[in-house]
Design a protein around this motif. Structure first.
Motif, PDB file in Angstrom:
ATOM      1  N   GLY A  69     -12.614   3.756 -27.300  1.00 35.53           N
ATOM      2  CA  GLY A  69     -11.609   3.392 -26.321  1.00 35.53           C
ATOM      3  C   GLY A  69     -11.809   1.953 -25.883  1.00 35.53           C
ATOM      4  N   PHE A  70     -10.714   1.265 -25.587  1.00 35.37           N
ATOM      5  CA  PHE A  70     -10.792  -0.132 -25.153  1.00 35.37           C
ATOM      6  C   PHE A  70      -9.827  -0.330 -23.997  1.00 35.37           C
ATOM      7  N   VAL A  71     -10.314  -1.043 -22.982  1.00 33.73           N
ATOM      8  CA  VAL A  71      -9.535  -1.267 -21.771  1.00 33.73           C
ATOM      9  C   VAL A  71      -9.396  -2.770 -21.555  1.00 33.73           C
ATOM     10  N   ALA A  72      -8.151  -3.232 -21.361  1.00 35.38           N
ATOM     11  CA  ALA A  72      -7.888  -4.639 -21.047  1.00 35.38           C
ATOM     12  C   ALA A  72      -7.973  -4.823 -19.542  1.00 35.38           C
ATOM     13  N   CYS A  73      -8.892  -5.689 -19.123  1.00 36.50           N
ATOM     14  CA  CYS A  73      -9.196  -5.838 -17.694  1.00 36.50           C
ATOM     15  C   CYS A  73      -8.921  -7.247 -17.175  1.00 36.50           C
TER      16      CYS A  73
ATOM     17  N   GLY B 250     -11.795  -9.535 -19.265  1.00 40.12           N
ATOM     18  CA  GLY B 250     -11.730  -9.393 -20.707  1.00 40.12           C
ATOM     19  C   GLY B 250     -11.477  -7.955 -21.128  1.00 40.12           C
ATOM     20  N   VAL B 251     -12.184  -7.511 -22.158  1.00 38.64           N
ATOM     21  CA  VAL B 251     -11.985  -6.185 -22.738  1.00 38.64           C
ATOM     22  C   VAL B 251     -13.267  -5.372 -22.641  1.00 38.64           C
ATOM     23  N   ALA B 252     -13.151  -4.117 -22.207  1.00 41.17           N
ATOM     24  CA  ALA B 252     -14.293  -3.206 -22.128  1.00 41.17           C
ATOM     25  C   ALA B 252     -14.215  -2.205 -23.272  1.00 41.17           C
ATOM     26  N   GLY B 253     -15.374  -1.925 -23.888  1.00 43.71           N
ATOM     27  CA  GLY B 253     -15.459  -0.945 -24.961  1.00 43.71           C
ATOM     28  C   GLY B 253     -16.093   0.344 -24.463  1.00 43.71           C
TER      29      GLY B 253
END
Length: 414
Positions: A275-279, A283-286
């Motif tokens: 899963g990846f979240v755009a924050c 940036g991006v969290a994995g």
């Protein structure tokens, strides 16, 4: 003889030198005739690559030089190539209007004058139609010939796009107290990231009578921006929260996980255990989603504000606001690594990918098409101007975009 006797020795030497010079010199070298262009015709519109340029052969010609320019003054040359034959194939990278000309070189290495200049238009992506929609559209999903649009304060709009060039509005669902930002569809349910309500499940079996039959407001209120579905689990990027909901029975969504972030979670994409979240600024969290509970295992900072995400195999595509498009290696969410990037006009906020093309909604910059066959060197393939591109999805030969002023924008790939 009398004249020679009357000349001084120096005069005689100079005369002999001039005579030898005239004897040694050849006649002036012949200049090749102006080249006659064959194809493409002036003003031709092309949709296939490579573009083949051809011309008539000349007499006593050793080679030719072709120039291709983005302007008629040839001060923006994009290709300058020499060939021995009478044609050349060029894989022009970006849609637009170009100008081309050719000159010949003789066997004595004398260049002739340039040919006439011709215009050629490369158009592989065309806006086929638009359809005005209520509200400001934020997101779009395509399933089985239907488009589902998160239309802001106008809620959910369902459209028939079985014939993409003649779309039709089938039905609409609206919660007047909130704003629909994100949408994902699975089977007969549309899952809406719905502002302060955060998640609403809508039964879409009958588009003319849409109804909500499940919703979830969280114990710690967030704001639903984006949503992704995996089997019976729904993931929501909800402002300062990342949330997982069990929808085994979509009438009764159950909160199964909640994680707080110090910044806006604006986009989410999931595939299997990743899963990846755009924050935005973070940036991006994995994430590893197969852990219980899910755990963030990595992150990657981006130059600007990470807003939208798309995942294709091991490649993660990030719409990074003023940072344009970023392509990252994401086979392991603990080790997200940037491979390449491309600055784009406007503000990149949503991205969709098919094969080697990425489609980016760039706000006031319209829609951008990017060739990502080489992830380390993304190249602009086309730019389509619209007032404010907000969302994008792709299905086969058609790209479905949302523009806040135009509504649905259907782009045809030639």
């Amino acid at each position: 003889m009398m004249m020679m006797r009357g000349m001084t020795r120096s005069m005689r030497a100079a005369g002999l030198a001039m005579l030898f010079f005239l004897v040694a010199c050849d006649w002036p070298l012949e200049v090749p005739a102006q080249v006659e262009l064959v194809a493409p015709a002036d003003g031709a519109s092309m949709s296939l690559l490579p573009v083949v340029f051809s011309w008539q052969p000349g007499d006593d010609v050793a080679g030719y030089r072709l120039q291709l320019s983005a302007n008629s003054g040839y001060t923006a040359v994009v290709a300058d190539t020499s060939v021995s034959g009478t044609s050349v194939a060029l894989a022009v990278t970006t849609d637009g209007t170009y100008y081309w000309r050719v000159r010949a070189m003789s066997s004595d290495s004398v260049w002739g004058s340039w040919s006439e200049s011709r215009k050629v238009i490369l158009r592989r992506f065309t806006i086929a139609t638009t359809l005005s929609l209520p509200g400001y559209s934020h997101d779009i999903a395509i399933q089985s010939g239907r488009a589902y649009v998160a239309a802001g304060q106008a809620g959910l709009a369902v459209l028939d796009v079985l014939n993409p060039e003649t779309p039709a509005l089938l039905g609409q669902f609206m919660d007047s107290l909130n704003e629909a930002w994100g949408v994902a569809v699975r089977d007969s349910c549309a899952y809406l990231a719905y502002g302060y309500t955060e998640l609403i499940v809508v039964d879409v079996r009958r588009p003319d009578s849409l109804r909500a039959f499940g919703e979830l407001g969280y114990l710690q209120p967030g704001y639903g921006y984006d949503v992704a579905v995996s089997d019976t689990l729904v993931y929501v990027a909800a402002g300062a929260q990342f949330v997982r909901t069990n929808v085994a029975d979509p009438r009764f969504p159950g909160l199964s996980f909640q994680y707080s972030y110090p910044r806006n979670c604006r986009g989410v994409v999931v595939e299997g255990s990743r899963g990846f979240v755009a924050c935005e600024q973070l940036g991006v969290a994995g994430w590893r989603l197969d852990a219980n509970p899910p755990v963030q295992v990595g992150s990657m900072d981006t130059p600007a504000n990470a807003r939208g995400l798309a995942l294709l195999g091991d490649r993660l595509f990030i719409a990074d606001g003023r940072g344009g498009l970023i392509v990252a290696e994401a086979s392991d969410p603990a080790a997200i690594t940037a491979l390449g990037s491309l600055e784009l006009n406007g503000y990149a906020q949503a991205v969709a990918v098919q094969d080697t093309l990425a489609f980016v909604a760039c706000g006031s910059g319209g829609f951008a098409v990017v060739n990502v066959a080489r992830p380390e060197q993304p190249r602009l393939a086309a730019r389509l101007a619209t007032p404010y591109a907000a969302a994008v999805a792709v299905d086969g030969r058609y790209v479905f975009g949302c523009d806040r002023d135009l509504g649905l924008v259907v782009i045809r790939m030639e």
